[in-house]
Every structure is written in C-alpha cells, then in structure tokens.
Design a protein around this motif. Sequence first.
Motif, PDB file in Angstrom:
ATOM      1  N   MET A   1       0.848  -1.194   0.000  1.00 41.21           N
ATOM      2  CA  MET A   1       0.000   0.000   0.000  1.00 41.21           C
ATOM      3  C   MET A   1       0.885   1.246   0.000  1.00 41.21           C
ATOM      4  O   MET A   1       1.814   1.348   0.796  1.00 41.21           O
ATOM      5  N   SER A   2       0.596   2.222  -0.914  1.00 37.53           N
ATOM      6  CA  SER A   2       1.414   3.422  -1.002  1.00 37.53           C
ATOM      7  C   SER A   2       1.136   4.342   0.182  1.00 37.53           C
ATOM      8  O   SER A   2       0.016   4.390   0.708  1.00 37.53           O
ATOM      9  N   ARG A   3       2.156   5.075   0.577  1.00 35.71           N
ATOM     10  CA  ARG A   3       2.004   5.989   1.698  1.00 35.71           C
ATOM     11  C   ARG A   3       1.139   7.192   1.321  1.00 35.71           C
ATOM     12  O   ARG A   3       1.145   7.640   0.177  1.00 35.71           O
ATOM     13  N   GLN A   4       0.391   7.693   2.301  1.00 30.07           N
ATOM     14  CA  GLN A   4      -0.396   8.894   2.100  1.00 30.07           C
ATOM     15  C   GLN A   4       0.419  10.078   2.604  1.00 30.07           C
ATOM     16  O   GLN A   4       0.644  10.226   3.806  1.00 30.07           O
ATOM     17  N   TYR A   5       0.884  10.909   1.685  1.00 25.80           N
ATOM     18  CA  TYR A   5       1.758  12.012   2.053  1.00 25.80           C
ATOM     19  C   TYR A   5       0.975  13.306   2.240  1.00 25.80           C
ATOM     20  O   TYR A   5       0.003  13.580   1.519  1.00 25.80           O
ATOM     21  N   LEU A   6       1.411  14.088   3.222  1.00 27.89           N
ATOM     22  CA  LEU A   6       0.804  15.372   3.508  1.00 27.89           C
ATOM     23  C   LEU A   6       1.436  16.451   2.626  1.00 27.89           C
ATOM     24  O   LEU A   6       2.610  16.362   2.276  1.00 27.89           O
ATOM     25  N   GLY A  26      -5.111  12.964   8.969  1.00 25.45           N
ATOM     26  CA  GLY A  26      -5.705  11.666   9.198  1.00 25.45           C
ATOM     27  C   GLY A  26      -4.699  10.635   9.680  1.00 25.45           C
ATOM     28  O   GLY A  26      -3.489  10.893   9.753  1.00 25.45           O
ATOM     29  N   ALA A  27      -5.195   9.455  10.009  1.00 22.15           N
ATOM     30  CA  ALA A  27      -4.333   8.367  10.477  1.00 22.15           C
ATOM     31  C   ALA A  27      -3.463   7.852   9.345  1.00 22.15           C
ATOM     32  O   ALA A  27      -3.824   7.901   8.163  1.00 22.15           O
ATOM     33  N   ASP A  28      -2.283   7.365   9.727  1.00 22.98           N
ATOM     34  CA  ASP A  28      -1.326   6.764   8.801  1.00 22.98           C
ATOM     35  C   ASP A  28      -0.942   7.739   7.682  1.00 22.98           C
ATOM     36  O   ASP A  28      -0.968   7.408   6.497  1.00 22.98           O
ATOM     37  N   THR A  29      -0.576   8.951   8.099  1.00 17.09           N
ATOM     38  CA  THR A  29      -0.136   9.965   7.141  1.00 17.09           C
ATOM     39  C   THR A  29       1.314  10.347   7.404  1.00 17.09           C
ATOM     40  O   THR A  29       1.796  10.265   8.543  1.00 17.09           O
ATOM     41  N   HIS A  30       1.988  10.766   6.349  1.00 13.48           N
ATOM     42  CA  HIS A  30       3.418  11.086   6.424  1.00 13.48           C
ATOM     43  C   HIS A  30       3.670  12.448   5.774  1.00 13.48           C
ATOM     44  O   HIS A  30       2.913  12.883   4.908  1.00 13.48           O
ATOM     45  N   SER A  31       4.769  13.068   6.166  1.00 12.73           N
ATOM     46  CA  SER A  31       5.309  14.170   5.363  1.00 12.73           C
ATOM     47  C   SER A  31       6.688  13.745   4.891  1.00 12.73           C
ATOM     48  O   SER A  31       7.453  13.134   5.647  1.00 12.73           O
ATOM     49  N   ALA A  32       6.987  14.030   3.635  1.00 10.86           N
ATOM     50  CA  ALA A  32       8.289  13.659   3.080  1.00 10.86           C
ATOM     51  C   ALA A  32       9.384  14.504   3.729  1.00 10.86           C
ATOM     52  O   ALA A  32       9.129  15.632   4.181  1.00 10.86           O
ATOM     53  N   PRO A  33      10.612  13.983   3.822  1.00 14.51           N
ATOM     54  CA  PRO A  33      11.717  14.770   4.389  1.00 14.51           C
ATOM     55  C   PRO A  33      11.890  16.095   3.641  1.00 14.51           C
ATOM     56  O   PRO A  33      11.868  16.129   2.403  1.00 14.51           O
ATOM     57  N   HIS A  34      12.040  17.170   4.389  1.00 18.28           N
ATOM     58  CA  HIS A  34      12.228  18.485   3.791  1.00 18.28           C
ATOM     59  C   HIS A  34      12.907  19.391   4.810  1.00 18.28           C
ATOM     60  O   HIS A  34      13.034  19.044   5.991  1.00 18.28           O
ATOM     61  N   SER A  35      13.352  20.534   4.365  1.00 12.72           N
ATOM     62  CA  SER A  35      13.961  21.523   5.256  1.00 12.72           C
ATOM     63  C   SER A  35      13.597  22.907   4.745  1.00 12.72           C
ATOM     64  O   SER A  35      13.155  23.077   3.605  1.00 12.72           O
ATOM     65  N   HIS A  36      13.781  23.916   5.598  1.00 11.24           N
ATOM     66  CA  HIS A  36      13.529  25.295   5.188  1.00 11.24           C
ATOM     67  C   HIS A  36      14.397  26.226   6.025  1.00 11.24           C
ATOM     68  O   HIS A  36      14.968  25.815   7.046  1.00 11.24           O
ATOM     69  N   ALA A  72      17.104  22.319   9.333  1.00 10.90           N
ATOM     70  CA  ALA A  72      17.179  20.924   9.781  1.00 10.90           C
ATOM     71  C   ALA A  72      16.253  20.057   8.920  1.00 10.90           C
ATOM     72  O   ALA A  72      15.076  20.382   8.734  1.00 10.90           O
ATOM     73  N   LEU A  73      16.777  18.962   8.401  1.00  8.86           N
ATOM     74  CA  LEU A  73      15.972  18.041   7.600  1.00  8.86           C
ATOM     75  C   LEU A  73      15.011  17.293   8.517  1.00  8.86           C
ATOM     76  O   LEU A  73      15.429  16.711   9.519  1.00  8.86           O
ATOM     77  N   HIS A  74      13.719  17.287   8.173  1.00  4.17           N
ATOM     78  CA  HIS A  74      12.745  16.653   9.055  1.00  4.17           C
ATOM     79  C   HIS A  74      11.575  16.077   8.259  1.00  4.17           C
ATOM     80  O   HIS A  74      11.296  16.474   7.134  1.00  4.17           O
ATOM     81  N   SER A  75      10.898  15.117   8.887  1.00  4.43           N
ATOM     82  CA  SER A  75       9.698  14.497   8.340  1.00  4.43           C
ATOM     83  C   SER A  75       8.820  14.097   9.511  1.00  4.43           C
ATOM     84  O   SER A  75       9.249  14.161  10.678  1.00  4.43           O
ATOM     85  N   CYS A  76       7.572  13.661   9.236  1.00  5.03           N
ATOM     86  CA  CYS A  76       6.696  13.257  10.333  1.00  5.03           C
ATOM     87  C   CYS A  76       5.853  12.071   9.922  1.00  5.03           C
ATOM     88  O   CYS A  76       5.686  11.772   8.734  1.00  5.03           O
ATOM     89  N   TYR A  77       5.319  11.387  10.944  1.00  5.74           N
ATOM     90  CA  TYR A  77       4.405  10.273  10.735  1.00  5.74           C
ATOM     91  C   TYR A  77       3.321  10.335  11.797  1.00  5.74           C
ATOM     92  O   TYR A  77       3.603  10.576  12.975  1.00  5.74           O
ATOM     93  N   ASN A  78       2.070  10.130  11.376  1.00  9.31           N
ATOM     94  CA  ASN A  78       0.935  10.117  12.294  1.00  9.31           C
ATOM     95  C   ASN A  78       0.272   8.753  12.241  1.00  9.31           C
ATOM     96  O   ASN A  78      -0.374   8.424  11.232  1.00  9.31           O
ATOM     97  N   ARG A  79       0.431   7.987  13.300  1.00  4.63           N
ATOM     98  CA  ARG A  79      -0.214   6.670  13.339  1.00  4.63           C
ATOM     99  C   ARG A  79      -1.722   6.809  13.428  1.00  4.63           C
ATOM    100  O   ARG A  79      -2.473   6.062  12.802  1.00  4.63           O
ATOM    101  N   TYR A  80      -2.165   7.782  14.244  1.00  2.00           N
ATOM    102  CA  TYR A  80      -3.587   8.088  14.358  1.00  2.00           C
ATOM    103  C   TYR A  80      -3.804   9.549  13.956  1.00  2.00           C
ATOM    104  O   TYR A  80      -2.853  10.312  13.818  1.00  2.00           O
TER     105      TYR A  80
END
Length: 261
Positions: A1-6, A26-36, A72-80
Amino acid sequence: MSRQYLQVPDFAELPAAVYFRHDEFGADTHSAPHSHAWGQLNYVAHGVMQLEIAGRRFLSPPQYAVWIPPNALHSCYNRYAVVYRSVYLALPHCVGLPEQACTLMISPILKAILADFAERDVKVPVDDADLRLAQVLVDQLALARCEVRYLPFAETPALAAVLDGLQAEPGDNRSLAEWARQVHATERTLARHCQRELGMSLGEWRQRLRFLRAIEALEAGRTIQQIAFDLGYSTASAFIAMFQRLAGTTPEQYRRGFQRG
C-alpha cells in the motif's frame, strides 16, 4: 500500500516573521523529508505526532511541542489522526532558541495563544492585538523548558533491553530491582544509567510511555477500563489520575475534545 503524504507549504519566503499553520491530519499519514530556512514549532493539540529530525526520532504529545531549528531536515508520521498546530519563525526570532532539535514544554499561555489563533484561523497576525500575542508567544518559547526528547532512548545494552521490554509490554509493573536482575545488572547501576541516559527515573519513563499509549488507545475507541488494565493499573481511577496529571484533562474529556476536533 502506497504511503499517504501530507502537503507541505512551499514558501519561497515566509509570509510573515511569525506565521501560524492549523490543520488536521488523518491516520497513517506522512510528510516527506524536507527543510527550510526558518525555525518551526510543531504542536499537536490532540494525538501524538512522530517526527524524525536530522536522523533522530521525536514524539510530540499534548502539553509538549517539538522545536525544529532552521535548515534541519525533518519528516513526520501520524499513526492516528492528529489536530496540528505549527508556528514558523523567521531567523531573527530564532535567536536565543535551541540550536538543536528538542522537545519544549508548552505553557498554558502558549497553548491558549495557539488555540485562539487556530479558532479564529489567524495565519498572519495583522492587527495590533494579534501582533502583541505573537510577540508573547515568541517570548514564551524562549522561556520554555527544553528536553532532548519526550521519550529518550538508551545506549547501554542493559538499559536498552529494559526499555525494549516496556515498549513491548507497557503494562509490565516490574520494579527497578526486578529489571536489574533480568538484565544481569545491579539496581544501583541501572538507576545510574537511567539518570545519565534518560534524564529521569525508570518509573517516570514508563509513565510517559503509558501516557502515549493511552492517547493512542483513546483515539482507537477503547474503554477507560480496558486501557487501565492493559497499561498495568489495578484500577481505572489510578489510570485516570495519571492521565489527568500529565494531560491536564481526564481521559474522557480528552476523547470528547478529539472527537469535536
């Protein structure tokens, strides 16, 4: 199953020196690694967000936020599902704030300002009153208590084995002495490792772990009684007291707030 990216805001430059972002993920959502090029405060009003910043994992439960320094390079994951609040700070406002990513204790004033701006959907403070509130928020961040992580990791193999055991079974009520025997260490040595590597006792670390698991269980719809027993509490009232001490609200109040959100 493909990831759901924010979707991450794609600014060439910040719209304002202090920019507010409000969202629900939403649950099971990700943000791709990025920086600013600006600093960012990540706060979750409901839920638990997991972030990876420069290769290190951070958890952001209610009452705490995670500070991400510029570039700083960062990403996130939301299980719920989570109710998300974020503040972007231009470089001048980052002076005096931690140079490394860390967890910040959110004061009632900070929490109230974030909630107020989110309720009114204020992203860019314009009028004098909102500009003053934004400055109070910046001042409060400079005063916020900083912790390396909300739930630190261990390097010593013996202590790491204990923490792994608790992660697998957070309801395990074994004492420090019993865990020491399990990993072939003395109680004194294990206690010393806790203070040096975690910055807290094993009991406090276990309580924080249970708090995080309780939030996930509440959002998954489990009953208070079920959660209490799963987390090793002999009574629901003991669990409720722990949750209220750490969250500032009862488990049912927290659940109702999340459902309203």
